[in-house]
Design an enzyme around this catalytic site. Structure first.
Site, PDB file in Angstrom:
ATOM      1  N   HIS A 183      73.843 -16.512 -25.172  1.00 22.58           N
ATOM      2  CA  HIS A 183      74.213 -16.711 -23.764  1.00 22.58           C
ATOM      3  C   HIS A 183      75.516 -17.520 -23.706  1.00 22.58           C
ATOM      4  CE1 HIS A 183      73.697 -17.057 -19.467  1.00 22.58           C
ATOM      5  NE2 HIS A 183      74.078 -18.330 -19.595  1.00 22.58           N
ATOM      6  N   GLU A 227      80.633 -18.001 -29.461  1.00 21.91           N
ATOM      7  CA  GLU A 227      79.653 -16.918 -29.638  1.00 21.91           C
ATOM      8  C   GLU A 227      79.745 -16.238 -30.998  1.00 21.91           C
ATOM      9  OE1 GLU A 227      79.027 -14.206 -26.299  1.00 21.91           O
ATOM     10  OE2 GLU A 227      80.315 -15.475 -25.100  1.00 21.91           O
TER      11      GLU A 227
HETATM   12  C1  GRF Z   1      78.666 -12.040 -24.206  1.00 19.81           C
HETATM   13  O1  GRF Z   1      79.402 -12.967 -23.469  1.00 19.81           O
HETATM   14  C2  GRF Z   1      77.254 -12.513 -24.380  1.00 19.81           C
HETATM   15  O2  GRF Z   1      77.150 -13.889 -24.528  1.00 19.81           O
HETATM   16  C3  GRF Z   1      76.635 -12.086 -23.093  1.00 19.81           C
HETATM   17  O3  GRF Z   1      77.212 -10.827 -22.817  1.00 19.81           O
HETATM   18  C4  GRF Z   1      78.481 -10.741 -23.438  1.00 19.81           C
HETATM   19  C5  GRF Z   1      78.460  -9.532 -24.319  1.00 19.81           C
HETATM   20  O4  GRF Z   1      79.698  -9.243 -24.884  1.00 19.81           O
HETATM   21  N1  GRF Z   1      75.202 -12.137 -23.166  1.00 19.81           N
HETATM   22  P1  GRF Z   1      79.811  -8.205 -26.064  1.00 19.81           P
HETATM   23  O5  GRF Z   1      79.150  -6.906 -25.616  1.00 19.81           O
HETATM   24  O6  GRF Z   1      79.133  -8.772 -27.274  1.00 19.81           O
HETATM   25  O7  GRF Z   1      81.269  -8.006 -26.277  1.00 19.81           O
END
Ligand code: GRF
Length: 209
Positions: free
Chosen positions: A110, A181
């Protein structure tokens, strides 16, 4: 070898970070055995094709009811016999039967420091829009185990990212992805693969050094 299934809805940059981390050895003893997308136009599917990873689509519009879709999703996941399910930008609420079936075996990423800017309605750019509107100076990302609430499951790992004056939601989203992330999701998967996610005396999870 840890068998993981990754669930995606969009661009799949987090999926790519996991693929890259496996290829570079940052994640070891782990195999992505399958990717399931919630819609056929998810770019994440192209990433799977490029990487030679099997993928399938479970699309709500292909089913008569949400229940029928849920059953297909569970069947698709079960067919891979995963040890761990990773939600990487998966925009569908998981059926409770699935959550009950894989306790502490489903992880979600998240893009905020939970419990800030999370819960119903907080997904995608909206998370960053609201963080900027509130004027916080620090945000970040969280990997947590999934329970039957929205973003309420136990936290595994977090990383902070500073906001900057004049940030836009798009700029902040990108910085949170790059600085947080794409680092903590591979770290959490690798820790899971090596049984390094432990519980402390408060009953909270942490990653053993
Ligand atoms: C990311 O920001 C994740 O944290 C959220 O949705 C987004 C997905 O991005 N849950 P991606 O598809 O991995 O580029």
């Amino acid at each position: 070898m840890l068998r993981i299934v990754v669930l995606v809805s969009g661009g799949g940059t987090n999926l790519q970070a996991v693929i890259d981390a496996i290829n570079s050895g940052k994640i070891t003893d782990t195999e992505i055995v399958g990717v399931i997308a919630s819609n056929p136009s998810a770019y994440a599917i192209t990433r799977c094709n490029n990487a030679g990873i099997p993928s399938s689509v479970v699309y709500r519009k292909d089913f008569e009811s949400a229940e029928a879709r849920d059953k297909a999703l569970i069947d698709a996941i079960d067919s891979y016999s995963p040890d761990l399910i990773v939600l990487a930008g998966f925009l569908t609420i998981l059926p409770k039967t699935l959550i009950d079936k894989y306790p502490e075996k489903i992880m979600n990423i998240h893009p905020s420091l939970i419990p800030s800017f999370c819960g119903d309605g907080y997904y995608g750019l909206e998370v960053h829009r609201r963080a900027l509107k509130r004027g916080v100076k620090v945000t970040g990302a969280t990997v947590h185990f999934v329970d039957d609430g929205t973003d309420t499951g136990p936290v595994i790992i977090q990383k902070a990212v500073y906001t900057k004056p004049d940030d836009t939601p798009e700029v902040l989203q990108r910085r949170v992805m790059e600085e947080a992330e794409w680092q903590i999701l591979p770290a959490a998967i690798n820790a899971f693969a090596h049984n390094m996610i432990k519980k402390d005396s408060n009953g909270n999870f942490y990653i053993e050094e």
